[in-house]
Design an enzyme around this catalytic site. Structure first.
Site, mmCIF file in Angstrom:
data_model
loop_
_atom_site.group_PDB
_atom_site.id
_atom_site.type_symbol
_atom_site.label_atom_id
_atom_site.label_comp_id
_atom_site.label_asym_id
_atom_site.label_seq_id
_atom_site.Cartn_x
_atom_site.Cartn_y
_atom_site.Cartn_z
ATOM 1 N N THR A 33 0.829 -1.195 0.000
ATOM 2 C CA THR A 33 0.000 0.000 0.000
ATOM 3 C C THR A 33 0.866 1.249 0.000
ATOM 4 O OG1 THR A 33 -1.783 1.129 1.176
ATOM 5 C CG2 THR A 33 -0.183 -0.049 2.528
ATOM 6 N N CYS A 39 4.280 12.025 -6.512
ATOM 7 C CA CYS A 39 5.085 10.815 -6.730
ATOM 8 C C CYS A 39 4.357 9.850 -7.652
ATOM 9 C CB CYS A 39 5.340 10.088 -5.414
ATOM 10 S SG CYS A 39 6.579 10.851 -4.372
ATOM 11 N N HIS A 56 7.841 3.407 -5.577
ATOM 12 C CA HIS A 56 7.277 4.714 -5.216
ATOM 13 C C HIS A 56 8.428 5.707 -5.310
ATOM 14 C CE1 HIS A 56 5.091 7.245 -1.851
ATOM 15 N NE2 HIS A 56 5.665 8.012 -2.755
#
Lengths: 183, 122
Positions: A33, A39, A56
């Site tokens: 998650t 981003c 990420h």
């Protein structure tokens, strides 16, 4: 066709993938998650190997970036993508079977309109150049996103999050450089 | 230093493009291979001054390529730089034992990379 993630599952574990991190797994009880503003998170899934991964990252480009800053940011983005792809390959995935989904790249801060767009375009260009199929992209806008990804099945849920500012405005910082050792 | 002939080996097209941009800036001639097998095939008929190779690649990885190159006497003194996302001591030691000249962890700085090339290329 990917189905929505179930709202709850027994013994399900959740790992947050923070900025600069990536994680690959085939654990059926794991959900990756993350919360994204400008981003980008790239979720890769190989349906044959039943393995998936998420990264990420942010290119960290200042509003009026010099050419050297742009180059450094792109090298860092490339590193983030390659790290994820390499971990997928090590876990048994094949590049030709991988399917990518991109999330994030929102324009969260006024005056920094191009940050999210740059991140999104960079990721799409990487995937195109490296022959990884882009299955879906949910990028842009001005809202943060919360992404839940089940790497063993490829199921993804992405929700807009109106009341969260997930990251400070990107600052003009030099991306890290790897170590060098001569034998 | 004079311009040299460099073989870059990486399965990522994006990374090869980035390397090409960094190295041609110094005037070097660049040849590219997408994995160890393609590199080995190219090396059958060519003699570069230096090889820069990734580790994680399909078909033949960087370790296999280094061993393949060092098994040939004509490449005994040719520098081989590893450019990889890997940074574990075990893999570094394996590359060193196989005959690598140096180990560079991505993301790389083009100026630093060119500086290393100046140090190792003869």
């Amino acid at each position: 066709m990917l189905r929505p993630l179930p709202t709850s599952a027994p013994q399900q574990r959740r790992h947050s993938v923070m900025q600069g991190e990536s994680e690959v797994s085939s654990d059926a009880n794991l959900v990756l998650t993350t919360i994204l503003g400008s981003c980008i998170a790239c979720c890769l899934y190989d349906p044959r190997a039943k393995v998936g991964g998420m990264n990420h990252f942010l290119l960290s480009l200042p509003p009026h970036a010099a050419p050297d800053d742009i180059g450094a940011a792109q090298r860092y983005g490339l590193y983030a993508m390659e790290l994820l792809v390499n971990e997928m390959l090590k876990a048994g995935a094949h590049r030709s079977f991988m399917r990518a989904r991109l999330y994030g790249g929102a324009n969260m801060h006024s005056g920094m309109r191009s940050i999210g767009l740059n991140n999104s375009q960079f990721a799409q260009q990487f995937l195109a150049a490296d022959g990884i199929a882009l299955a879906f992209a949910d990028t842009g806008g001005s809202s943060a996103r919360r992404v839940d990804f089940q790497p063993a099945t490829g199921r993804i849920r992405c929700r807009l999050v109106q009341d969260i500012v997930p990251e400070t405005p990107p600052i003009a910082q030099k991306p890290p450089v790897g170590e060098i050792e001569l034998f | 230093m004079p311009n040299i002939n460099i073989l870059t080996v990486d399965d990522s097209v994006s990374m090869r493009l980035l390397l090409r941009a960094a190295l041609t800036k110094e005037g070097h001639q660049i040849n590219e291979a997408e994995d160890g097998v393609a590199a080995a095939e190219w090396l059958e008929h060519h003699q570069p001054d230096l090889v820069i190779t990734d580790i994680n690649m399909p078909r033949m990885d960087g370790f296999g390529l280094i061993e393949h190159i060092r098994a040939q006497p004509r490449f005994r003194d040719m520098p081989i730089l590893v450019l990889t996302t890997e940074s574990t001591a075990e893999k570094k030691a394996r590359a060193r034992a196989a005959g690598a000249t140096g180990w560079i962890v991505k993301p790389f700085d083009p100026d630093q990379l060119n500086s290393v090339i100046r140090r190792v290329a003869h």
